[in-house]
Enzyme design. Structure first.
Site, PDB file in Angstrom:
ATOM      1  CE  LYS A  54      -3.799  -1.947   2.546  1.00 20.54           C
ATOM      2  NZ  LYS A  54      -4.325  -2.038   3.860  1.00 20.54           N
ATOM      3  CD  GLN A  98      -4.021  -4.308   7.039  1.00 16.78           C
ATOM      4  OE1 GLN A  98      -3.916  -3.549   6.296  1.00 16.78           O
ATOM      5  NE2 GLN A  98      -4.496  -5.574   6.744  1.00 16.78           N
ATOM      6  CG  ASP A 121     -10.381  -0.178   5.038  1.00 18.20           C
ATOM      7  OD1 ASP A 121      -9.970  -0.770   4.093  1.00 18.20           O
ATOM      8  OD2 ASP A 121      -9.879  -0.698   6.198  1.00 18.20           O
TER       9      ASP A 121
END
Ligand code: NDP
Length: 295
Positions: A54, A98, A121
């Site tokens: 990422k 995460q 997200d």
């Protein structure tokens, strides 16, 4: 019949190129540099690899990417303090914590603490509700990637019979909402669904998001259907190593389907590209400028 292989790597590369163009345009026109902050708690090896990719890909697109790596013993209060400080930081437009988080931390409490405007997200209840009611929302990245791949293969999805196997909050449910927006007729199947093979055989568009290696067999697929396999399952091989397979028995499915995503190289690469897209969209909304990626 041998199905057309939908190349997620190539589609993701194309999307990243568009994102890099949009980032450059935002910089020139508005002096705006989209920024994402990724928070990693603990040493989960898969998460570390994923977070590394990422960071690299967002930096390559000209965005600012910062990483906060916290000890596995971090308390929920410490993590929430960090999330609040990122919420208040004007250079951060996207926050990604995460998952999975260590056991002492309530993941939902952390997800709901992220400012919905920075929730790249798309897991916050505000974004889930906005998506469900047809308002502009930050959309979960994997389902968004699935729809982009389906449209890449088929063009207009309107009127199609779509079956999704798996009803999780991060894949199945938001995918159903996105497909409704595309005017599909949507069936959301799960572990209590009766006669799952027959339900799958109805699908013009079949999405597998189950987490069970090669569960969906070739004879569950309607001839010519498009199959999008979200599953990522590591299975042992005879030589004592391992390999990654999807939720669909690819070798069988490829004989019946019209088009199919491979695993790896299908949905997986789309997820990070969609995260980058969401960060650009979030930055534009926060600053009140039109996103070059919205159309
Ligand atoms: P979850 O475990 O949260 O959900 C699995 C879903 O599958 C549940 O709805 C469950 O039903 C359903 N299910 C389980 N067993 C069966 C069965 N025998 N028949 C029918 N349905 C069943 O998984 P996720 O949604 O998080 O992930 C699904 C897969 O996608 C995994 O392989 C994961 O690794 C992968 N994934 C890939 C991503 C990517 O970037 N490519 C990102 C996210 C996930 P019920 O609700 O009834 O229990």
């Amino acid at each position: 019949m041998t199905a057309q292989r939908i190349d997620g790597k190539a589609v993701a590369a194309e999307l990243r190129e568009k994102i890099a163009g949009a980032v450059a345009e935002l910089g020139e026109r508005h002096g705006l540099v989209p920024g994402i902050s990724v928070v990693l708690v603990g040493e989960d090896p898969a998460s570390k690899i994923y977070v590394g990719s990422k960071n690299r890909q967002t930096a390559e697109a000209g965005m600012v990417s910062t990483q906060h790596t916290l000890d596995a013993a971090t308390s929920q209060a410490e993590l929430l303090d960090l999330v609040h400080s990122l919420n208040d930081d004007p250079s951060v437009h996207g926050i990604l914590v995460q998952l999975p988080l260590p056991d002492q931390i309530d993941s939902q409490a952390v997800i709901q603490a992220v400012n919905p405007a920075k929730d790249v997200d798309g897991f916050h209840v505000v974004n889930a509700g906005r998506l469900a009611t047809g308002l502009p929302a930050l959309t979960p990245c994997t389902p968004l990637g699935c729809v982009i791949l389906a449209k890449h293969a088929l063009g207009d999805l309107s009127g199609m019979e779509a079956v999704i196997v798996g009803r999780s909050n991060i894949v199945g449910k938001p995918l159903a909402q996105l497909l409704l927006r595309e005017n599909c007729t949507v069936t959301l199947a799960h572990s209590r669904t009766r006669d799952l093979p027959a339900v799958c055989r109805r699908a013009d568009l079949l999405f597998a998001a189950v987490g069970r290696p090669e569960m969906i067999r070739g004879d569950w697929i309607k001839p010519g259907a498009t199959v999008i396999d979200v599953g990522i399952n590591r299975i042992p091989t005879e030589d004592g190593k391992s390999r990654v397979v999807g939720d669909v028995a690819y070798a069988e499915a490829v004989e019946t389907a019209g088009a199919i995503t491979p695993v790896p190289g299908g949905v997986g690469p789309m997820t990070i590209a969609c995260l980058m897209r969401n960060t650009v969209v979030a930055a534009c909304r926060i600053h009140g400028v039109t996103s070059p990626l919205d159309s």
